[in-house]
Scaffold this motif. Sequence first.
Motif, mmCIF file in Angstrom:
data_model
loop_
_atom_site.group_PDB
_atom_site.id
_atom_site.type_symbol
_atom_site.label_atom_id
_atom_site.label_comp_id
_atom_site.label_asym_id
_atom_site.label_seq_id
_atom_site.Cartn_x
_atom_site.Cartn_y
_atom_site.Cartn_z
ATOM 1 N N ASP A 96 -3.417 -31.080 10.569
ATOM 2 C CA ASP A 96 -3.521 -29.660 10.270
ATOM 3 C C ASP A 96 -4.785 -29.346 9.470
ATOM 4 O OD1 ASP A 96 -3.009 -26.988 9.952
ATOM 5 O OD2 ASP A 96 -1.740 -27.278 8.193
ATOM 6 N N ARG A 97 -5.903 -29.393 10.132
ATOM 7 C CA ARG A 97 -7.175 -29.037 9.520
ATOM 8 C C ARG A 97 -8.160 -28.867 10.665
ATOM 9 N NH1 ARG A 97 -9.368 -34.000 6.321
ATOM 10 N NH2 ARG A 97 -7.248 -34.399 5.685
ATOM 11 N N ASP A 98 -9.300 -28.294 10.347
ATOM 12 C CA ASP A 98 -10.299 -28.134 11.404
ATOM 13 C C ASP A 98 -11.125 -29.396 11.514
ATOM 14 O OD1 ASP A 98 -9.744 -25.579 12.312
ATOM 15 O OD2 ASP A 98 -10.652 -24.712 10.519
ATOM 16 N N ARG A 144 -12.588 -37.700 4.053
ATOM 17 C CA ARG A 144 -12.950 -37.340 5.411
ATOM 18 C C ARG A 144 -13.010 -38.577 6.301
ATOM 19 N NH1 ARG A 144 -14.144 -32.764 7.348
ATOM 20 N NH2 ARG A 144 -15.342 -32.773 9.260
#
Lengths: 293, 353, 270
Positions: free
Chosen positions: A96-98, C4
């Motif tokens: 759930d993230r771009d 990330r």
Amino acid sequence: MSTVATASDPTRHFFQPIIVCLTVASVALTLFVIWISLHDLSLMRAGREKFVGLDNYVRFFGDPRAMAALWRTVLFTTLATVIEIALGLAVVLFLDRDFAMKRLVRTLLLVPIIMTPVVVGLTWRFLFDPASGMANYLLSLAGISQVDWLGSPQVALFSVLIADIWQWTPFVILLVMAALESAPTDPLDAARVDGAREWQVTWYVLLPMLRRALAIVALIRAIDSIKAFDLFYIMTRGGPALSTETLNYYGYIVAFTNFDISYALAIAIILTIFTNVALLTMYSVLFPKAGER
Amino acid sequence: MAKLSIRSVSKSYGAVRVLNDVSVEVEEGSFVVLLGPSGCGKSTLLHAIAGLNPIDSGAIVIGERNVTNLPARERDVAMVFQSYALYPTMSVAENIAFPLKMRGFDRKTSTDKVEAVARLLQIEPLLGRRPRELSGGQRQRVAIGRALVRDPRLFLFDEPLSNLDAALRTELRAEIKRLHQSIRKTMVYVTHDQTEALTLADKIVVLKAGKIEQIGTPLSLYDDPDNAFVAGFIGSPRMNFLRASVVDSGKAVTVGDARVDISHLATRLENGQDVMLGIRPEHLDEKQGVELALAVDVTERLGSTAYVHGVLPSGETVVAERREDQPRFGETITLRFVPGRTCVFDAQGARIR
Amino acid sequence: MARRALFYVGLLLLLLAVLFPLYWVVVTSFKTTRDAFAIPPVWLFSPTLENYRTVFANRGFLSAFANSFIISILSSALAVAIGSIAAYGLAQQPAALRRSKEKFILSLRIAPALLFVIPMYYLATRIGALNQHWLLIAAYAFVNVPFAISLLITFFDDIPKELRDAARVDGAREFSVFWHVYLPAARGGIVATLILCVLFTWNEFFVALVLTGRNTQTLPVSITSFLTFQGIQWGALTAAATLIMLPMIVLGVLVQGQIVRGMTLGSVKG
């Protein structure tokens, strides 16, 4: 004042014939099925059936193989549904993230779902091959001793479960993802502004919004798992030592190996009743308030 | 072209009466607007005229033909929808030609008629496009073209301008007016917007909760409403309603301290009866007349004029138009009105004349 | 930055788990038998088409391909044709009536296939229809019609009601409304429904296993013939598997947006 005759609505003619056909077909089929299940019809000696009343049903509850199959069905369905939902939800929250290629990931997740189930079964049977399969190779790399994935009565059911999870968790992911994306984001932001931590936002705001989608996907998965057949047929054929024989599979064996179709239909009817009871129970647990949207 | 009679039409959805004994006569070639708040039954009535909804009782007569039991396609009416209802898979030309195709016109006639209509509405360059490539105004022009093309006996409009922005709405409103003046066809138009009703209609039918409140010309509804609902619904800002009580054996009423002469009314009221006095904001800025003190709350400046919102000593709120000065919050100003410009309503809201 | 990177590592693992089994089957189909069973596995090898030659030399497989093709196309077309008419009619009904019919249609899909396959098999043996294509086409149409109705209703619901009103005022009969307005407007949904029906029929195993005879065997049944008593011919099997699933993966990707919708049958809206 004249009373207006209600003009017959032509749109009814579009669906009524088909609904009538389906109704007649399903009623006729039901009656036929019940009739057969009350006799002792066998393909081995056609034309010599006689009425036996509820014998086939009584026989079911005294049949240890059937009871074991019923229990196995419950176990398999529960495990498959719970694990697929939990795993699917975890992946959805994780994704759930771009990020770049989100669309591509979504397309790739589709692949297991549309893969022919027979091929899925073959694929996993191949991977679980005791001598040259990938699964045991990976275990050997990790220094773990070999597992007889499909040959051991203690393990086989779980091996089939793994294949089922592999094929259907992506379905849970895609459906819940769609629900997540159509849900409004304002309440999440509102909660953040109100001082909630991220896990609190997820737990108190996001999950309740996904509850409906999760409940529906759980129902769908439960229905399909109860009826699961292809993977069992391809991967284990109910073996070894009947350790992966579910009720649906047992019904198939009774009908098409033993040709005892009366007993097989009694099993099928019990399976249907069992499915409906399970679904209604699940439904009332998942949607506690009647009429809730 | 034909006259339209709606005779005692009623319709219920379950327990809800959406049309209650509605009767309207529409003269040939006139423009009638069905006006009312949402849920008043105006769209249901229009759909009933079109034959899209069956009615429970009553009759609908177009020209000399009783069409009550005829399906929509046999009633020879055309309809323009709020959502345009253009067929998404057909080009503009195919959309306009569709009613002709359904009636079995040959290709040549059909093409000629489509072109004539497109010329009239100035949408010729759009004929090859799809509806989704058009703007809202263009879509509604195409929808009007589809209605025009087969020369129906009756035109029905279901809030055709509600989905457009303000500027376009004014432009298309004028265009519909022009269209009506040039073809002089009977038109029935549904809207909740009183400006549209007042500018377009020869006759307005005001509906509320499935019943007709009043039928009349725009001017008569504005000047001479039959009841408090019509008085309040037509006119913007809306009419002020003040509590009043009858004195002087029916010759006057008191509003707070002020005494308002009502001796011009034909009806004689009894002393002490509670009534409502209706005064429009634009009638509260006279040079002389009955005076009311207003504590100013807010002033809305609209350039040439201003609307003052304030409170009377009685606690009732009032909106008044103000052309000369523009008072501020906290000031107290004097409103003046002429008794002859007021309307008197009884406690149930019926007009007392 | 570390977070990330961690995310992308996670993503990679996820995709690996999803795609590796598929990759491994496809790759194995291009390997020689020796490479296929080498331990440790061979990652780089010189591809061979030998397995595909074996598969194409198998007449049973080729006729199964034709059977699957004919049966899934015809039964799906039939189901969509019948389903779209019924769905159009149902989409115009008041909510209460519609709901009860939709519930009935949905209930048809909950019963296990065993329940209708056994009586069908029994009747088919009696009238000697077991080896006929029409039996399977009828069986799959029967299974697909309720599905097609439930899915098509959701597509017809997306079409504004005013279009029907407009067409009726414009002089269209009910069938013209359906034919000229609704069908073209729902074209995308109809194609998607058709593809989903084909996908389902093509992949279906249980009904085919019971009801197909020697001449009507479909692909999923036919592929099990490579699971012989002498052992499993993994090379040919993986090649056949690749051939079976490839067309469906292509079709599936074409209608990917509709698949989840189709599989939940509009039950999401409640």
